[in-house]
Design a protein around this motif. Structure first.
Motif, PDB file in Angstrom:
ATOM      1  N   TYR A  13      60.422 114.893 -48.745  1.00  0.00           N
ATOM      2  CA  TYR A  13      60.052 113.444 -48.885  1.00  0.00           C
ATOM      3  C   TYR A  13      59.734 113.530 -50.560  1.00  0.00           C
ATOM      4  N   GLN A  14      58.867 114.526 -50.975  1.00  0.00           N
ATOM      5  CA  GLN A  14      58.704 114.482 -52.306  1.00  0.00           C
ATOM      6  C   GLN A  14      59.794 114.808 -53.070  1.00  0.00           C
ATOM      7  N   ARG A  15      60.763 115.674 -52.743  1.00  0.00           N
ATOM      8  CA  ARG A  15      62.193 115.870 -53.445  1.00  0.00           C
ATOM      9  C   ARG A  15      62.831 114.418 -53.690  1.00  0.00           C
ATOM     10  N   ILE A  16      62.772 113.747 -52.353  1.00  0.00           N
ATOM     11  CA  ILE A  16      63.480 112.409 -52.557  1.00  0.00           C
ATOM     12  C   ILE A  16      62.809 111.450 -53.735  1.00  0.00           C
ATOM     13  N   LEU A  17      61.640 111.551 -53.850  1.00  0.00           N
ATOM     14  CA  LEU A  17      61.053 110.821 -54.984  1.00  0.00           C
ATOM     15  C   LEU A  17      61.238 111.301 -56.134  1.00  0.00           C
ATOM     16  N   THR A  18      61.557 112.812 -56.543  1.00  0.00           N
ATOM     17  CA  THR A  18      61.937 113.245 -57.546  1.00  0.00           C
ATOM     18  C   THR A  18      63.292 113.338 -57.950  1.00  0.00           C
ATOM     19  N   ASN A  19      64.223 113.708 -56.973  1.00  0.00           N
ATOM     20  CA  ASN A  19      65.484 113.684 -57.184  1.00  0.00           C
ATOM     21  C   ASN A  19      66.021 112.300 -57.046  1.00  0.00           C
TER      22      ASN A  19
ATOM     23  N   GLY B  49      67.198 107.363 -38.828  1.00  0.00           N
ATOM     24  CA  GLY B  49      66.451 106.167 -39.096  1.00  0.00           C
ATOM     25  C   GLY B  49      64.843 106.476 -39.095  1.00  0.00           C
ATOM     26  N   LYS B  50      64.640 107.920 -39.559  1.00  0.00           N
ATOM     27  CA  LYS B  50      63.417 108.285 -39.738  1.00  0.00           C
ATOM     28  C   LYS B  50      63.176 108.795 -41.031  1.00  0.00           C
ATOM     29  N   ASP B  51      63.517 109.801 -41.737  1.00  0.00           N
ATOM     30  CA  ASP B  51      63.379 110.182 -42.749  1.00  0.00           C
ATOM     31  C   ASP B  51      63.631 109.667 -44.159  1.00  0.00           C
ATOM     32  N   ARG B  52      64.869 109.720 -44.396  1.00  0.00           N
ATOM     33  CA  ARG B  52      65.460 108.694 -45.638  1.00  0.00           C
ATOM     34  C   ARG B  52      65.197 107.205 -45.222  1.00  0.00           C
ATOM     35  N   THR B  53      65.328 106.617 -44.097  1.00  0.00           N
ATOM     36  CA  THR B  53      64.734 105.327 -44.066  1.00  0.00           C
ATOM     37  C   THR B  53      63.550 105.193 -44.165  1.00  0.00           C
ATOM     38  N   GLY B  54      62.705 106.078 -43.653  1.00  0.00           N
ATOM     39  CA  GLY B  54      61.214 106.006 -43.711  1.00  0.00           C
ATOM     40  C   GLY B  54      60.792 105.935 -45.102  1.00  0.00           C
TER      41      GLY B  54
ATOM     42  N   TYR C 247      56.218 103.716 -39.489  1.00  0.00           N
ATOM     43  CA  TYR C 247      56.913 104.958 -39.714  1.00  0.00           C
ATOM     44  C   TYR C 247      56.499 105.566 -38.334  1.00  0.00           C
ATOM     45  N   LEU C 248      55.460 105.831 -37.810  1.00  0.00           N
ATOM     46  CA  LEU C 248      55.131 106.688 -36.618  1.00  0.00           C
ATOM     47  C   LEU C 248      55.874 106.001 -35.265  1.00  0.00           C
ATOM     48  N   SER C 249      56.175 104.560 -35.428  1.00  0.00           N
ATOM     49  CA  SER C 249      56.858 104.038 -34.063  1.00  0.00           C
ATOM     50  C   SER C 249      58.179 104.566 -34.064  1.00  0.00           C
ATOM     51  N   THR C 250      58.678 105.179 -34.666  1.00  0.00           N
ATOM     52  CA  THR C 250      60.001 105.974 -34.661  1.00  0.00           C
ATOM     53  C   THR C 250      60.044 106.895 -33.427  1.00  0.00           C
ATOM     54  N   ASN C 251      58.901 107.433 -33.490  1.00  0.00           N
ATOM     55  CA  ASN C 251      58.706 108.726 -32.245  1.00  0.00           C
ATOM     56  C   ASN C 251      59.040 107.952 -31.025  1.00  0.00           C
ATOM     57  N   GLU C 252      58.897 106.728 -30.848  1.00  0.00           N
ATOM     58  CA  GLU C 252      59.005 106.025 -29.492  1.00  0.00           C
ATOM     59  C   GLU C 252      60.129 106.055 -28.983  1.00  0.00           C
ATOM     60  N   HIS C 253      61.361 106.520 -30.047  1.00  0.00           N
ATOM     61  CA  HIS C 253      62.801 106.139 -29.773  1.00  0.00           C
ATOM     62  C   HIS C 253      63.690 107.520 -30.088  1.00  0.00           C
ATOM     63  N   MET C 254      62.941 108.579 -30.361  1.00  0.00           N
ATOM     64  CA  MET C 254      63.485 109.638 -30.694  1.00  0.00           C
ATOM     65  C   MET C 254      64.476 110.288 -29.488  1.00  0.00           C
ATOM     66  N   GLY C 255      64.123 109.951 -28.285  1.00  0.00           N
ATOM     67  CA  GLY C 255      64.939 110.623 -27.400  1.00  0.00           C
ATOM     68  C   GLY C 255      66.423 109.893 -27.410  1.00  0.00           C
TER      69      GLY C 255
ATOM     70  N   ALA D 283      53.704 113.388 -43.936  1.00  0.00           N
ATOM     71  CA  ALA D 283      54.787 113.437 -44.835  1.00  0.00           C
ATOM     72  C   ALA D 283      54.892 111.933 -45.554  1.00  0.00           C
ATOM     73  N   ILE D 284      54.851 111.027 -44.816  1.00  0.00           N
ATOM     74  CA  ILE D 284      54.864 109.601 -45.378  1.00  0.00           C
ATOM     75  C   ILE D 284      53.623 109.321 -46.105  1.00  0.00           C
ATOM     76  N   GLU D 285      52.327 109.883 -45.616  1.00  0.00           N
ATOM     77  CA  GLU D 285      51.190 109.462 -46.450  1.00  0.00           C
ATOM     78  C   GLU D 285      51.397 110.226 -47.797  1.00  0.00           C
ATOM     79  N   GLY D 286      52.205 111.348 -48.157  1.00  0.00           N
ATOM     80  CA  GLY D 286      52.202 111.877 -49.199  1.00  0.00           C
ATOM     81  C   GLY D 286      53.024 111.082 -50.147  1.00  0.00           C
ATOM     82  N   VAL D 287      53.868 110.529 -49.512  1.00  0.00           N
ATOM     83  CA  VAL D 287      54.663 109.522 -50.489  1.00  0.00           C
ATOM     84  C   VAL D 287      53.737 108.378 -50.935  1.00  0.00           C
TER      85      VAL D 287
END
Length: 238
Positions: A102-108, A134-139, A160-168, A198-202
């Protein structure tokens, strides 16, 4: 996983109804997020207006090039704005380093995140953001749009965490509809799910930047007009 479940676009939601700054609230029918749309999807019931009129596909060039986007039509424009390279998408052992990704996305990809903001502020809506899960880049992209509009970090993390309900369903869809990625999907980054740190760091990067998230966006090319247009479009006084 039943046939019915896998044929419905998972992790789809309207980001309206979230509290924002100055007693405002985010509007419904403006911004959606989801996992990867697929040909033959049933019409979703999770949102009122479908299909979205503007789609921002955050996948890498290789992912995007495999087939015509299933939502592209005379009524729906699709923008490809990659936040990770092909090599980054395929790299192993990513789940252990999700915060670093996630930090590399912010940098690059800071300028590309700002381009997403510009599209969201000006293109016909609703606007749908998606990648593969729909979790990382989208997040990260959704977090920028929400924080820019004044949504508080705790509410952004909760979405962001509500994505975990759909991961299956998400993992089943990636396996079925992205076979060109081979053994790189589902990868450990997807299997780990959404990780709050991860998202808290962003969010911390934006909030500690001079001028906050608006200052960060401006340092990567956002104009005052874009920031004002997005906030006016996406929020309303209660």
């Amino acid at each position: 996983m039943t046939v019915t479940e896998i044929d419905v676009l998972p992790n789809l939601r309207d980001l309206g109804g979230l509290p924002a700054a100055d007693g405002r609230v985010t509007r419904t029918g403006v911004l959606y997020r989801s996992a990867l749309p697929a040909p033959g999807d049933a019409r979703p019931t999770a949102v009122d207006h479908w299909p979205a009129r503007t789609v921002v596909d955050l996948r890498s060039a290789r992912e995007f090039a495999t087939r015509v986007h299933p939502l592209r039509s005379d009524d729906t424009a699709v923008h490809q704005i990659s936040l990770l390279s092909d090599a980054e998408v395929a790299a192993p052992n990513q789940g252990a380093h999700l915060a670093d990704i996630y930090q590399r996305i912010l940098t690059n990809a800071g300028e590309r995140l700002v381009e997403i903001l510009r599209v969201a502020a000006t293109a016909p809506g609703p606007v749908l953001l998606h990648c593969a899960a729909g979790k990382d880049r989208t997040g990260v992209a959704v977090a920028l749009l929400l924080r820019t509009a004044g949504v508080e970090p705790d509410d952004i993390v909760a979405d962001y965490l509500s994505t975990n309900e759909h991961m299956g369903a998400v993992l089943a869809r990636i396996t079925r509809f992205a076979p060109e990625l081979g053994q790189t999907h589902p990868n450990d980054r997807d299997l780990r799910g959404a990780i709050p740190e991860a998202i808290e760091g962003v969010l911390a990067q934006w909030d500690t930047h001079p001028g906050g998230v608006h200052g960060w966006a401006q340092s990567h090319g956002a104009t005052d007009e874009t920031l004002e247009l997005w906030t006016a479009r996406f929020t309303v006084s209660t």
